[in-house]
Design a protein around this motif. Sequence first.
Motif, PDB file in Angstrom:
ATOM      1  N   PRO A 261     -28.481   2.966  -3.370  1.00 45.95           N
ATOM      2  CA  PRO A 261     -29.732   3.498  -2.806  1.00 45.95           C
ATOM      3  C   PRO A 261     -30.795   2.435  -2.571  1.00 45.95           C
ATOM      4  CG  PRO A 261     -29.506   4.105  -5.097  1.00 45.95           C
ATOM      5  CD  PRO A 261     -28.242   3.446  -4.723  1.00 45.95           C
ATOM      6  N   HIS A 262     -30.660   1.248  -3.165  1.00 47.65           N
ATOM      7  CA  HIS A 262     -31.703   0.248  -2.995  1.00 47.65           C
ATOM      8  C   HIS A 262     -31.403  -0.734  -1.878  1.00 47.65           C
ATOM      9  CE1 HIS A 262     -33.112   2.031  -6.583  1.00 47.65           C
ATOM     10  NE2 HIS A 262     -32.081   1.619  -7.280  1.00 47.65           N
ATOM     11  N   GLY A 263     -30.335  -0.468  -1.144  1.00 47.97           N
ATOM     12  CA  GLY A 263     -30.070  -1.286   0.033  1.00 47.97           C
ATOM     13  C   GLY A 263     -29.685  -2.714  -0.269  1.00 47.97           C
ATOM     14  N   GLU A 264     -28.691  -2.916  -1.149  1.00 48.94           N
ATOM     15  CA  GLU A 264     -28.317  -4.285  -1.507  1.00 48.94           C
ATOM     16  C   GLU A 264     -27.709  -5.035  -0.320  1.00 48.94           C
ATOM     17  OE1 GLU A 264     -28.027  -1.765  -3.494  1.00 48.94           O
ATOM     18  OE2 GLU A 264     -28.161  -2.300  -5.600  1.00 48.94           O
ATOM     19  N   PHE A 265     -26.900  -4.334   0.470  1.00 50.82           N
ATOM     20  CA  PHE A 265     -26.215  -5.009   1.572  1.00 50.82           C
ATOM     21  C   PHE A 265     -26.917  -4.768   2.894  1.00 50.82           C
ATOM     22  CE2 PHE A 265     -22.684  -4.242  -1.431  1.00 50.82           C
ATOM     23  CZ  PHE A 265     -22.418  -5.555  -1.701  1.00 50.82           C
ATOM     24  N   SER A 266     -28.112  -4.200   2.836  1.00 51.61           N
ATOM     25  CA  SER A 266     -28.765  -3.721   4.049  1.00 51.61           C
ATOM     26  C   SER A 266     -28.858  -4.806   5.123  1.00 51.61           C
ATOM     27  CB  SER A 266     -30.147  -3.218   3.669  1.00 51.61           C
ATOM     28  OG  SER A 266     -30.756  -2.629   4.743  1.00 51.61           O
ATOM     29  N   LEU A 267     -29.358  -5.970   4.739  1.00 50.88           N
ATOM     30  CA  LEU A 267     -29.593  -7.006   5.737  1.00 50.88           C
ATOM     31  C   LEU A 267     -28.294  -7.441   6.391  1.00 50.88           C
ATOM     32  CD1 LEU A 267     -32.165  -8.395   6.633  1.00 50.88           C
ATOM     33  CD2 LEU A 267     -31.497 -10.337   5.242  1.00 50.88           C
ATOM     34  N   PHE A 268     -27.267  -7.615   5.557  1.00 51.25           N
ATOM     35  CA  PHE A 268     -25.946  -8.001   6.065  1.00 51.25           C
ATOM     36  C   PHE A 268     -25.440  -6.993   7.083  1.00 51.25           C
ATOM     37  CE2 PHE A 268     -21.346  -7.362   5.313  1.00 51.25           C
ATOM     38  CZ  PHE A 268     -20.908  -8.498   5.975  1.00 51.25           C
ATOM     39  N   LEU A 269     -25.567  -5.691   6.735  1.00 48.78           N
ATOM     40  CA  LEU A 269     -25.053  -4.652   7.628  1.00 48.78           C
ATOM     41  C   LEU A 269     -25.851  -4.601   8.924  1.00 48.78           C
ATOM     42  CD1 LEU A 269     -24.249  -1.743   5.169  1.00 48.78           C
ATOM     43  CD2 LEU A 269     -22.697  -3.325   6.243  1.00 48.78           C
ATOM     44  N   ILE A 270     -27.184  -4.843   8.840  1.00 47.76           N
ATOM     45  CA  ILE A 270     -27.995  -4.819  10.063  1.00 47.76           C
ATOM     46  C   ILE A 270     -27.544  -5.920  11.009  1.00 47.76           C
ATOM     47  CG2 ILE A 270     -30.304  -5.177  10.968  1.00 47.76           C
ATOM     48  CD1 ILE A 270     -31.358  -3.968   8.383  1.00 47.76           C
ATOM     49  N   TYR A 271     -27.357  -7.128  10.452  1.00 48.15           N
ATOM     50  CA  TYR A 271     -26.908  -8.227  11.313  1.00 48.15           C
ATOM     51  C   TYR A 271     -25.522  -7.940  11.872  1.00 48.15           C
ATOM     52  CZ  TYR A 271     -30.745 -11.426  10.866  1.00 48.15           C
ATOM     53  OH  TYR A 271     -31.976 -12.005  10.990  1.00 48.15           O
ATOM     54  N   LEU A 272     -24.647  -7.370  11.028  1.00 48.35           N
ATOM     55  CA  LEU A 272     -23.297  -7.033  11.482  1.00 48.35           C
ATOM     56  C   LEU A 272     -23.360  -6.080  12.663  1.00 48.35           C
ATOM     57  CD1 LEU A 272     -20.447  -7.667  10.532  1.00 48.35           C
ATOM     58  CD2 LEU A 272     -20.470  -5.570   9.227  1.00 48.35           C
ATOM     59  N   GLY A 273     -24.200  -5.025  12.528  1.00 50.48           N
ATOM     60  CA  GLY A 273     -24.305  -4.034  13.593  1.00 50.48           C
ATOM     61  C   GLY A 273     -24.848  -4.643  14.866  1.00 50.48           C
ATOM     62  N   ALA A 274     -25.928  -5.418  14.750  1.00 47.42           N
ATOM     63  CA  ALA A 274     -26.520  -5.999  15.951  1.00 47.42           C
ATOM     64  C   ALA A 274     -25.552  -6.955  16.618  1.00 47.42           C
ATOM     65  CB  ALA A 274     -27.809  -6.719  15.591  1.00 47.42           C
ATOM     66  N   PHE A 275     -24.840  -7.733  15.795  1.00 47.07           N
ATOM     67  CA  PHE A 275     -23.892  -8.681  16.378  1.00 47.07           C
ATOM     68  C   PHE A 275     -22.754  -7.941  17.049  1.00 47.07           C
ATOM     69  CE2 PHE A 275     -20.389 -11.698  16.235  1.00 47.07           C
ATOM     70  CZ  PHE A 275     -20.983 -12.706  16.984  1.00 47.07           C
ATOM     71  N   LEU A 397     -37.502  -9.598  14.133  1.00 43.53           N
ATOM     72  CA  LEU A 397     -37.572  -9.956  15.539  1.00 43.53           C
ATOM     73  C   LEU A 397     -36.208 -10.347  16.124  1.00 43.53           C
ATOM     74  CD1 LEU A 397     -39.914  -9.830  17.429  1.00 43.53           C
ATOM     75  CD2 LEU A 397     -40.103 -12.315  17.263  1.00 43.53           C
ATOM     76  N   PRO A 398     -35.404 -11.169  15.408  1.00 40.87           N
ATOM     77  CA  PRO A 398     -34.111 -11.558  16.004  1.00 40.87           C
ATOM     78  C   PRO A 398     -33.241 -10.359  16.353  1.00 40.87           C
ATOM     79  CG  PRO A 398     -34.453 -12.636  13.872  1.00 40.87           C
ATOM     80  CD  PRO A 398     -35.636 -11.808  14.117  1.00 40.87           C
ATOM     81  N   ILE A 399     -33.269  -9.324  15.493  1.00 38.88           N
ATOM     82  CA  ILE A 399     -32.440  -8.151  15.765  1.00 38.88           C
ATOM     83  C   ILE A 399     -32.935  -7.465  17.037  1.00 38.88           C
ATOM     84  CG2 ILE A 399     -31.599  -6.003  14.796  1.00 38.88           C
ATOM     85  CD1 ILE A 399     -30.761  -8.118  13.087  1.00 38.88           C
ATOM     86  N   ILE A 400     -34.279  -7.383  17.170  1.00 41.50           N
ATOM     87  CA  ILE A 400     -34.819  -6.730  18.358  1.00 41.50           C
ATOM     88  C   ILE A 400     -34.397  -7.492  19.608  1.00 41.50           C
ATOM     89  CG2 ILE A 400     -36.951  -6.098  19.524  1.00 41.50           C
ATOM     90  CD1 ILE A 400     -38.235  -5.667  16.900  1.00 41.50           C
ATOM     91  N   MET A 401     -34.457  -8.818  19.525  1.00 45.20           N
ATOM     92  CA  MET A 401     -34.033  -9.623  20.678  1.00 45.20           C
ATOM     93  C   MET A 401     -32.570  -9.353  21.005  1.00 45.20           C
ATOM     94  SD  MET A 401     -36.739 -11.209  21.424  1.00 45.20           S
ATOM     95  CE  MET A 401     -36.194 -12.432  22.607  1.00 45.20           C
ATOM     96  N   MET A 402     -31.737  -9.294  19.967  1.00 51.07           N
ATOM     97  CA  MET A 402     -30.301  -9.077  20.211  1.00 51.07           C
ATOM     98  C   MET A 402     -30.071  -7.731  20.870  1.00 51.07           C
ATOM     99  SD  MET A 402     -28.742 -10.582  16.712  1.00 51.07           S
ATOM    100  CE  MET A 402     -26.984 -10.633  16.843  1.00 51.07           C
ATOM    101  N   ILE A 403     -30.787  -6.687  20.399  1.00 54.14           N
ATOM    102  CA  ILE A 403     -30.557  -5.357  20.959  1.00 54.14           C
ATOM    103  C   ILE A 403     -31.028  -5.310  22.405  1.00 54.14           C
ATOM    104  CG2 ILE A 403     -31.302  -2.963  20.807  1.00 54.14           C
ATOM    105  CD1 ILE A 403     -31.206  -3.181  17.843  1.00 54.14           C
ATOM    106  N   ILE A 404     -32.172  -5.948  22.679  1.00 54.93           N
ATOM    107  CA  ILE A 404     -32.671  -5.922  24.059  1.00 54.93           C
ATOM    108  C   ILE A 404     -31.731  -6.699  24.973  1.00 54.93           C
ATOM    109  CG2 ILE A 404     -34.539  -6.734  25.527  1.00 54.93           C
ATOM    110  CD1 ILE A 404     -36.447  -5.903  23.374  1.00 54.93           C
ATOM    111  N   LEU A 405     -31.242  -7.841  24.475  1.00 54.99           N
ATOM    112  CA  LEU A 405     -30.293  -8.622  25.273  1.00 54.99           C
ATOM    113  C   LEU A 405     -29.046  -7.792  25.571  1.00 54.99           C
ATOM    114  CD1 LEU A 405     -29.709 -11.377  26.463  1.00 54.99           C
ATOM    115  CD2 LEU A 405     -28.660 -12.026  24.305  1.00 54.99           C
ATOM    116  N   ALA A 406     -28.547  -7.104  24.528  1.00 55.59           N
ATOM    117  CA  ALA A 406     -27.353  -6.279  24.714  1.00 55.59           C
ATOM    118  C   ALA A 406     -27.614  -5.181  25.725  1.00 55.59           C
ATOM    119  CB  ALA A 406     -26.920  -5.683  23.384  1.00 55.59           C
TER     120      ALA A 406
END
Lengths: 474, 235, 124, 101
Positions: A261-275, A397-406
């Motif tokens: 519930p505390h989001g230990e892997f959250s950042l990793f999963l966000i980058y994985l999804g965006a990539f 910001l990097p994730i937003i850039m990746m999503i907009i680029l995609a």
Amino acid sequence: MSSVLFVALPLLFGFSTPILGYFGKNAVAYVSTLMQLFLLYLGFDLLLNEGFSIELISIAPPLGISFVVTKVSLLFVLLFTSVMTLFSLYYLSYRSEKPYRDESKFFILINMLLAASIGLVLSSDIFNIYVFFEIAGISAYILSAYEKSSSALEAGIKYLITGAVASIFLIFAIVLIYIYIGSLNLGIIAQHFELLPFQIKLLISILLLIGFGFKVEIFPLNFWVSDVYQGSSTLVNALFSAIVVKAYLFVFFHLLYLFLPHGEFSLFLIYLGAFSMLAAEVAGLRQSHLKRLFAYSSLGQVALVFTAFALQNTQAIQAALFIVLAHSVAKMGIFFALALIEKEHESMESETLKSLNSPFLRVILLISMLSLLGIPLFAGFVGKLLVLKSLALEGMLPIIMMIILASLIEAVYYFKLAGYMFTSDKRRDVLKVTWAHKTILAFLSLLLLIIGMAPFLLSEYLFEASKLMLGGVS
Amino acid sequence: MSIKRSLSTLTLSGFTLSALLILSFINILLQNVATNIERAGDGLLKLNSSEGVANVVTTVVVYFRGFDTLGEIAVLFIASLGVGLMLERNTECTIKVQSNFMLQSASKLLFPIIIIFGLYVMIYGHLSPGGGFQGGVLVASAVLLLLISNKDLEVPHAVISALETLAGVSYVLIGLMGLLLSDVFLFNFLSPNIADFGLLLSGGIIPIVYIIVGIKVGSEMGFIVQNLLKRSDDV
Amino acid sequence: MFEFFNSPEVINIIVIIGSMLLFFVGLFGLLTQKHIIKIFMSIAIMETAVYLFFIGSLFKLDAIAPIMKVADDTSKFNDPIPHAMILTAIVIAMAVFALGVSFAIEYYKLSGKTNIDTMNEMRH
Amino acid sequence: MEILAYFFILIGVLSFLISAIGLLRMPELYTRMHIGTKATTMGTFFVVLGAIVLQPSWSAELILLTIFIFMTNPLSSSVIARAAHTDGARLEVDDLDKDIR
């Protein structure tokens, strides 16, 4: 009324088809559709009356299995049931011209798929989730190989191998959970998961990520998806992208929110999804086969949902639920229309669209593609906007850039397709679409427009649902 | 010599990857030995003495986790349907070579033994080790023995289909009966009597369901076996 | 004789190392083999390793098989849940295996291929 | 008595081992099938014999088991050999063996 009926009735239908077969050729088709309509009624009944209930099976939890009906699981149940009902209604008029071989088996398979997806969403026992995982998997393998051409069988074999490997990792994780926690009930596991030794926690998380990663089509593990979409028949693809992936996505994030519930892997999963979204759209750019192209578009959308869910806050989950709804409706419209085009032109290269002579289908395809792209006034826009907003609030910001680029890359190939459609050399006759097909396709497009123009109709319900999902009611 | 050739890049990388993975698995598992905690199984053992039958595994499979078993039967059903769908063409082609005398006479001797053993395992599954799955597979293997020893024999499809339908439908109906009578799916509405513990007729719906499971598994396995057998010669 | 093996720690170490080595054999085959049937066999080996690990880890030396004689004795029995779970999992794995073999047979009849690397008629 | 039982079991296990090695080392199908069934039949016999010596009270079941294995094991090997012969297997070194050499 009991929510177990969502699983019991499709199973009863499946087991009793030989009896139904005696009542004529059409009996199976009509009984199946009637049953799905009844399940839809059941879903709305549960939504209006109770909203929350725990359904025991055999004995009380935590020792026994139970079904938990909340607003969020009910949302998914209603989505699956209505998608399947629309599919059946669509197929009822499609079958008079080009039915599947051995139709009653086809009806058994789609109903088993429905039952298993609903069971995945409702069940609160991890081993029961494994069983439904396998039922959904096996029906999907057979559905993708259903046409028995060599490309369909190739798709089926690839799907089966990846699915079998995924189920090994899942059962390994379940085994470790039972050995170290001593229970299979999700609620009990969630209470004790924090207290496990760190290494075991890591091992279980990685095994679950690999096991579900194959099924939720996340980057390194999604190599099979495009082949499966291309080899399977076009109508069935609508089910794959509207039901199967969504059920696995829900289960994966339900487990994630419960266990961590505390989001230990959250950042990793966000980058994985965006990539994975970026990778899928880049790969989609080079495709010329329509089904393969839309497979990559599906991958991109699913990865966007994955990113939103991984953010693990209420607003992002609400956005993810919006995208889930919009994507299911849009992909259904696209694949239904493509099935009609394939029947007429017998080719699925994207140049086929040049000779498409049916203003109606062109408009439907265009609306669905605009919604997938996230243009304002269409359903996809709301979800994408909310995702970007919550990402901006987190300052990523990097994730937003990746999503907009995609999204820009996605726009390139959608506009290429739109260009093909509207510069057609109208030498063919007008493609005839029956009134039943027209009604369903128009309904789907209308739905996209309604959600897009009036998102406030749904947003309150979705907000409550996302709170429940994050709160981890089990 | 060929060992050198077969040590390709693929083999080496596969070896290294899986070795690393497994070594870390072993390391983690050895460092964190499972403790003797109270597990769900202990609770089920206690519950079994008031609601179950002598063989606790049977109670767990059929009743406490009966929903899993229903799902499992659905998996078998779909798989046999898929096998039938894949291999259904030219069903008239059969095994071309007649089996030898040894196999024919041995199958006459062995078939009754295997089938009686299978039925015993199926019916006494709630009192002794065994049960519906094992018994069903034994019966199916007896049928397989008959099929390979006698090339003209064909188990009528209608019979298998009827058995399979009957078993599957009655399993779900028993579950729905529980729902109707006491609002719990798969409830043991025949209220097991503790005084009968260990008798053949004990445990309410548990032995009935396990026999149904046995019939279902036997017919599905027989169906899969027959389909694979009838196609084996022309591949 | 062999009293050395009658301790839970030794049994646990043997079970972990043995089942993980078996898992390794299956994973290695999965990553390197090309024949469809061999890939299915590798998957089956990996599954067996997991089952072995589960049954072995929860196996108690002083406990007996969970078959009760009278209604009220609950001590001294092995945990019944691993048996029930593995029974379910084995049947499911067998069903998937049978389905996979039938796919492979039909694919071989249609295209004459058994190698997973040559299954690429859709890529262009 | 216990030593004798373990001795029998050891002989049985050794013949299983021999048969496993033989399965890998034999050049072609018929010899491989031969070593695969003959040695395991003997191995089962000795393991069961050891078990009878160890636990005399189980001897009835174990003897029944042995009879059943003696009936079915040669039968299955003969059926496999016949099927292979009908399928056209020859007495020559095949692919499986080339990989090992």
